[in-house]
Design a protein around this motif. Structure first.
Motif, PDB file in Angstrom:
ATOM      1  N   GLY A  94       0.784  -1.225   0.000  1.00 34.53           N
ATOM      2  CA  GLY A  94       0.000   0.000   0.000  1.00 34.53           C
ATOM      3  C   GLY A  94       0.815   1.274   0.000  1.00 34.53           C
ATOM      4  N   GLN A  95       2.123   1.172   0.177  1.00 37.96           N
ATOM      5  CA  GLN A  95       2.947   2.388   0.136  1.00 37.96           C
ATOM      6  C   GLN A  95       2.829   3.055  -1.238  1.00 37.96           C
ATOM      7  OE1 GLN A  95       6.958   2.419   2.161  1.00 37.96           O
ATOM      8  NE2 GLN A  95       6.695   0.189   1.967  1.00 37.96           N
ATOM      9  N   ARG A  96       2.796   4.377  -1.222  1.00 41.34           N
ATOM     10  CA  ARG A  96       2.635   5.133  -2.456  1.00 41.34           C
ATOM     11  C   ARG A  96       3.806   6.107  -2.615  1.00 41.34           C
ATOM     12  NH1 ARG A  96      -2.845   5.160  -4.421  1.00 41.34           N
ATOM     13  NH2 ARG A  96      -2.487   7.236  -5.324  1.00 41.34           N
ATOM     14  N   PHE A  97       4.356   6.156  -3.813  1.00 37.98           N
ATOM     15  CA  PHE A  97       5.488   7.024  -4.103  1.00 37.98           C
ATOM     16  C   PHE A  97       5.132   7.882  -5.318  1.00 37.98           C
ATOM     17  CE2 PHE A  97       7.122   3.409  -1.855  1.00 37.98           C
ATOM     18  CZ  PHE A  97       8.103   3.921  -1.007  1.00 37.98           C
ATOM     19  N   PRO A  98       4.798   9.166  -5.085  1.00 38.09           N
ATOM     20  CA  PRO A  98       4.467  10.035  -6.216  1.00 38.09           C
ATOM     21  C   PRO A  98       5.639  10.137  -7.188  1.00 38.09           C
ATOM     22  CG  PRO A  98       3.804  11.029  -4.141  1.00 38.09           C
ATOM     23  CD  PRO A  98       4.650   9.838  -3.783  1.00 38.09           C
ATOM     24  N   ALA A  99       5.339  10.068  -8.461  1.00 38.17           N
ATOM     25  CA  ALA A  99       6.361  10.173  -9.502  1.00 38.17           C
ATOM     26  C   ALA A  99       6.356  11.580 -10.078  1.00 38.17           C
ATOM     27  CB  ALA A  99       6.100   9.141 -10.602  1.00 38.17           C
ATOM     28  N   GLU A 100       7.543  12.051 -10.421  1.00 39.95           N
ATOM     29  CA  GLU A 100       7.680  13.360 -11.035  1.00 39.95           C
ATOM     30  C   GLU A 100       7.761  13.220 -12.554  1.00 39.95           C
ATOM     31  OE1 GLU A 100      10.584  16.015  -9.459  1.00 39.95           O
ATOM     32  OE2 GLU A 100      10.570  15.046  -7.485  1.00 39.95           O
ATOM     33  N   HIS A 101       7.117  14.152 -13.238  1.00 40.97           N
ATOM     34  CA  HIS A 101       7.191  14.141 -14.696  1.00 40.97           C
ATOM     35  C   HIS A 101       8.598  14.543 -15.121  1.00 40.97           C
ATOM     36  CE1 HIS A 101       6.389  15.865 -18.841  1.00 40.97           C
ATOM     37  NE2 HIS A 101       6.089  14.580 -18.939  1.00 40.97           N
ATOM     38  N   VAL A 102       9.221  13.695 -15.926  1.00 44.16           N
ATOM     39  CA  VAL A 102      10.594  13.923 -16.355  1.00 44.16           C
ATOM     40  C   VAL A 102      10.634  14.581 -17.723  1.00 44.16           C
ATOM     41  CG1 VAL A 102      12.806  12.825 -16.879  1.00 44.16           C
ATOM     42  CG2 VAL A 102      11.403  11.972 -14.988  1.00 44.16           C
TER      43      VAL A 102
END
Length: 356
Positions: A60-68
């Motif tokens: 359930g851990q969530r890691f927001p991704a950055e637009h590259v």
């Protein structure tokens, strides 16, 4: 975010990302998916037009991704995290807001679906069961079910798979080239039976062209031209015929061949209807063999099947592949009459080679 920081966040050059986005990178899996990074495991995903992307772990851990860059997003997971993840995505709704978030698996976290021996034999032109490794096949890896796509396109600059599952937009599904055998491959999770698809192929001239799958098990009924994911559920009932064939002496047995074009013999009949009417007719007339004019899928009916587009897909004009199997089985199931079907060599499809 500056271009320099974007490059550092992605851990890869923007030129490489441009090739992936353009669909001409020979190995998008080397860019996308989970890879070791300086601060842990870097997960890069390709989601063109997405507003936000989050990498979700099984706990359930969530890691927001950055637009590259150009629809590629990146997130860094703690070191040691297993690369089993899902991707949560939201898209713009066209009114300044966002559509509801969707969570899906990532095609770029899976290993190739063809083995080294398959690639070696294909490269030598000696693979005798191509229909088992090329085309579209539903497979299961652990608790993940999806479809493995593979096509031989040795001169292509890039190949994408398109279909119902991505709204016929292949930008998010570039395939990888496997060595020097000319095979392009991609496993797409959650793509199931009955899904229509094609391959989008970039030729040496840089032009993209949509192609039906020559190794498909099923195609749409003409004039539609898409390939269709299909797995046979048929159980053959020809054990007695196979046993009789093995103990027989075919070179000394009489042969009387009835050649027939299924579309013009009593027009309008399906494979199931032909299984009864055609079998009764040829047996009653004393024929020992039936030779089909080409039955592999072809777009123009007036060609009588001599313009094949899918070599292992019996034409959908008369029913499903399993219904065609039933027709073959019924012709074999004539007891002592031994009616035997065969198919014209022009189609590269025999009644028992490639359809069983």
């Amino acid at each position: 975010m500056s271009m320099v920081s974007q490059q550092n966040q992605a851990g890869i050059s923007l030129g490489e990302i441009d090739r992936v986005v353009a669909g001409t990178h020979h190995d998008p899996h080397s860019i996308l998916g989970a890879h070791p990074g300086p601060g842990g495991v870097v997960v890069r995903v390709l989601r063109p037009l997405a507003r936000s992307v989050t990498v979700v772990l099984p706990d359930g851990q969530r890691f927001p991704a950055e637009h590259v860059h150009e629809g590629v997003f990146a997130a860094t997971l703690p070191a040691g995290q297993a690369p089993d993840y899902r991707v949560a995505v939201s898209y713009p709704d066209g009114n300044g807001g966002s559509l509801p978030e969707t969570i899906a698996d990532d095609p770029y976290r899976f290993l190739p679906t063809l083995g080294e021996m398959d690639l070696h034999l294909i490269g030598e032109g000696r693979h005798e069961n191509l229909w088992e490794v090329l085309g579209a096949h539903v497979k299961q890896y652990g608790d993940v079910t999806g479809t493995a796509f593979a096509v031989w396109a040795p001169n292509a600059r890039g190949v994408r798979v398109i279909g119902d599952f991505n709204h016929w937009d292949g930008r998010g599904h570039p395939m990888r080239s496997l060595g020097g055998a000319g095979i392009w491959e991609l496993f797409v999770p959650d793509v199931a039976e009955g899904t229509r698809y094609k391959f989008d192929v970039c030729g040496p001239d840089g032009q993209w062209r949509r192609k039906a799958d020559p190794m498909a098990n099923l195609a749409e009924r003409p004039p539609a031209t898409a390939s269709v994911i299909y797995t046979s559920q048929y159980e053959w009932g020809d054990a007695e015929w196979v046993t009789a064939r093995e103990r027989g002496q075919q070179v000394r047995e009489p042969v009387s061949v009835y050649e027939v074009h299924l579309g013009s013999w009593r027009p309008g009949l399906s494979y199931d209807q032909l299984a009864d009417e055609l079998t009764d007719y040829v047996a009653g007339m004393g024929f020992t063999h039936v030779e089909f004019l080409p039955v592999a899928e072809h777009p123009f009916g007036g060609s009588w099947g001599y313009q094949v587009t899918s070599y292992f897909a019996p034409t959908a004009r008369f029913g499903s592949p399993d219904e065609f199997r039933h027709l073959v089985d019924r012709l074999l199931d004539r007891g002592d009459e031994q009616v035997r079907p065969s198919v014209r060599e022009d189609t590269c499809l025999r009644a028992r080679a490639g359809i069983r």
